[in-house]
Design a protein around this motif. Structure first.
Motif, short mmCIF file in Angstrom:
data_model
loop_
_atom_site.label_atom_id
_atom_site.label_comp_id
_atom_site.label_asym_id
_atom_site.label_seq_id
_atom_site.Cartn_x
_atom_site.Cartn_y
_atom_site.Cartn_z
N GLY A 121 49.47 1.08 51.18
CA GLY A 121 48.42 2.01 50.78
C GLY A 121 47.56 1.54 49.63
N GLU A 122 47.60 0.24 49.30
CA GLU A 122 46.77 -0.28 48.21
C GLU A 122 45.29 -0.16 48.59
OE1 GLU A 122 49.84 -3.73 46.59
OE2 GLU A 122 48.54 -4.16 48.29
N PRO A 123 44.42 0.19 47.64
CA PRO A 123 43.00 0.33 47.95
C PRO A 123 42.33 -1.03 48.14
CG PRO A 123 43.39 0.78 45.64
CD PRO A 123 44.73 0.57 46.26
N PHE A 124 41.37 -1.08 49.09
CA PHE A 124 40.61 -2.31 49.31
C PHE A 124 39.15 -1.96 49.56
CE2 PHE A 124 41.59 -0.94 53.60
CZ PHE A 124 40.48 -1.30 54.34
N GLU A 125 38.28 -2.94 49.30
CA GLU A 125 36.85 -2.78 49.56
C GLU A 125 36.56 -3.17 51.00
OE1 GLU A 125 34.61 -5.07 46.78
OE2 GLU A 125 35.42 -4.02 45.03
N ASP A 126 36.16 -2.21 51.81
CA ASP A 126 35.89 -2.45 53.23
C ASP A 126 34.47 -3.00 53.37
OD1 ASP A 126 36.09 -2.53 55.95
OD2 ASP A 126 35.99 -0.37 56.25
N ALA A 127 34.31 -4.29 53.06
CA ALA A 127 32.98 -4.91 53.02
C ALA A 127 32.30 -4.93 54.38
CB ALA A 127 33.09 -6.32 52.46
N ASN A 128 33.07 -5.05 55.46
CA ASN A 128 32.46 -5.12 56.79
C ASN A 128 32.48 -3.79 57.53
OD1 ASN A 128 35.15 -4.93 57.61
ND2 ASN A 128 35.33 -7.11 58.06
N GLY A 129 33.01 -2.74 56.90
CA GLY A 129 32.93 -1.39 57.46
C GLY A 129 33.70 -1.15 58.74
N ASN A 130 34.76 -1.93 58.98
CA ASN A 130 35.52 -1.72 60.22
C ASN A 130 36.79 -0.89 60.03
OD1 ASN A 130 37.23 -3.53 58.97
ND2 ASN A 130 37.23 -5.03 60.64
N GLY A 131 36.99 -0.38 58.80
CA GLY A 131 38.11 0.51 58.55
C GLY A 131 39.45 -0.15 58.32
N GLN A 132 39.48 -1.47 58.24
CA GLN A 132 40.74 -2.18 57.99
C GLN A 132 40.49 -3.37 57.09
OE1 GLN A 132 41.87 -3.26 61.99
NE2 GLN A 132 40.91 -5.27 61.83
N TRP A 133 41.56 -3.82 56.37
CA TRP A 133 41.43 -4.98 55.50
C TRP A 133 41.37 -6.23 56.36
CZ3 TRP A 133 44.21 -9.44 54.72
CH2 TRP A 133 43.84 -10.20 53.62
N ASP A 134 40.47 -7.16 56.01
CA ASP A 134 40.31 -8.40 56.77
C ASP A 134 40.36 -9.62 55.85
OD1 ASP A 134 39.67 -7.50 59.57
OD2 ASP A 134 38.12 -6.41 58.47
N ALA A 135 40.93 -10.70 56.38
CA ALA A 135 40.98 -11.96 55.63
C ALA A 135 39.60 -12.60 55.55
CB ALA A 135 41.98 -12.91 56.27
N GLN A 188 14.53 -4.95 52.77
CA GLN A 188 15.49 -4.88 51.68
C GLN A 188 16.91 -5.04 52.21
OE1 GLN A 188 14.94 -4.63 48.29
NE2 GLN A 188 12.86 -5.10 48.95
N GLN A 189 17.72 -5.77 51.47
CA GLN A 189 19.11 -5.97 51.87
C GLN A 189 19.92 -4.73 51.53
OE1 GLN A 189 20.89 -9.40 50.09
NE2 GLN A 189 22.30 -9.72 51.78
N ASN A 190 20.79 -4.33 52.41
CA ASN A 190 21.56 -3.11 52.23
C ASN A 190 23.04 -3.45 52.12
OD1 ASN A 190 22.39 -0.48 52.15
ND2 ASN A 190 22.10 -0.10 54.33
N ARG A 191 23.69 -3.01 51.03
CA ARG A 191 25.12 -3.27 50.89
C ARG A 191 25.82 -1.97 50.56
NH1 ARG A 191 27.94 -8.22 47.64
NH2 ARG A 191 29.90 -8.10 48.75
N ASN A 192 26.53 -1.44 51.49
CA ASN A 192 27.36 -0.25 51.30
C ASN A 192 28.80 -0.66 51.49
OD1 ASN A 192 25.18 1.51 50.93
ND2 ASN A 192 24.93 1.76 53.14
N VAL A 193 29.58 -0.57 50.42
CA VAL A 193 31.00 -0.92 50.49
C VAL A 193 31.83 0.34 50.32
CG1 VAL A 193 32.87 -2.25 49.45
CG2 VAL A 193 30.56 -3.21 49.56
N GLU A 194 32.62 0.65 51.34
CA GLU A 194 33.51 1.80 51.28
C GLU A 194 34.89 1.36 50.82
OE1 GLU A 194 33.49 3.76 55.02
OE2 GLU A 194 31.31 4.00 55.06
N ILE A 195 35.63 2.30 50.29
CA ILE A 195 37.00 2.02 49.84
C ILE A 195 37.96 2.53 50.90
CG2 ILE A 195 38.74 2.40 48.06
CD1 ILE A 195 36.34 0.71 47.18
N GLY A 196 38.90 1.67 51.31
CA GLY A 196 39.93 2.05 52.27
C GLY A 196 41.30 1.84 51.66
N ASN A 197 42.32 2.11 52.45
CA ASN A 197 43.70 1.89 52.01
C ASN A 197 44.42 0.97 52.98
OD1 ASN A 197 43.07 4.91 50.94
ND2 ASN A 197 44.37 3.79 49.54
N CYS A 198 45.16 0.02 52.41
CA CYS A 198 45.92 -0.93 53.24
C CYS A 198 47.04 -0.20 53.98
CB CYS A 198 46.52 -2.01 52.35
SG CYS A 198 45.29 -2.91 51.38
N PRO A 199 47.44 -0.70 55.13
CA PRO A 199 48.52 -0.05 55.88
C PRO A 199 49.87 -0.18 55.17
CG PRO A 199 47.84 -2.10 56.95
CD PRO A 199 46.93 -1.87 55.80
#
Length: 199
Positions: A121-135, A188-199
């Motif tokens: 459940g550690e928080p992560f920045e979902d940079a690609n917006g797919n709802g999961q942590w990615d390498a 204009q470049q758009n960057r929206n980073v959501e916060i998710g939680n690791c499994p």
């Protein structure tokens, strides 16, 4: 029973020696030649793939690239297929990033338990917006204005020469090529980073 005179004559008889020696050398020579041809084909194919990727990279930076992705991808595949067997598989992948420094980087996360793994459940920045942590934090596709895009091709085909098994190599050959490009600054470049939680 063979007499000493016949043994002496047989010892001096060198007829057929060349054929016997060639029998020892021929397998090694054949494997060596096939290996050289295989290496040359691989190098030429790598050059073709890299050339196709560079051309596609230039085409992808244009504002109109979004509507032409299929055409650009097909041009890459057609270029590669001119030098590999018909049963070769070509896989293309495009990942967009906010900046060049993001390419190949994992999504940031808070490592509360110090195990260097995004879990519990550690928080992560979902940079690609797919709802999961990615390498790799890249989002699928070519993104938008000013985005840095990693465009990668993976090509796999059965080796052209049947010497791989004799020398302990894989029967299939795999090559990868990639290029990184920045989209034109048409917006204009758009960057929206959501916060998710690791499994």
């Amino acid at each position: 029973m063979i007499g000493p005179r016949l043994l002496k004559r047989l010892r001096r008889d060198e007829r057929g020696a060349t054929l016997t020696e060639f029998g020892f050398v021929a397998p090694v020579l054949c494997v060596l030649l096939m290996g050289i041809f295989d290496l040359a084909h691989t190098q030429y194919t790598a050059a073709q793939i890299n050339g196709a990727m560079q051309k596609a990279g230039r085409d992808m930076t244009l504002e109109s690239a979004g509507s032409r992705q299929g055409t650009i991808d097909q041009a890459v595949i057609d270029q590669i297929k001119t030098v590999v067997p018909n049963n070769a598989t070509v896989t293309l992948q495009k990942l967009s990033h906010f900046d060049f420094s993001d390419v190949g980087e994992a999504e940031n996360f808070t490592d509360d338990d110090g195990d260097s793994v995004c879990n519990n459940g550690e928080p992560f920045e979902d940079a690609n917006g797919n709802g999961q942590w990615d390498a790799n934090r890249g989002a699928s596709g070519i993104g938008g204005a000013r985005d840095a895009v990693l465009y990668e091709a993976t090509v796999e085909w059965p080796r052209l020469f049947p010497m791989a098994g004799l020398v302990g190599m894989s029967e299939n050959m795999t090559l990868k090529a990639s290029t990184v490009l920045r989209n034109q600054p048409y917006d204009q470049q758009n960057r929206n980073v959501e916060i998710g939680n690791c499994p």
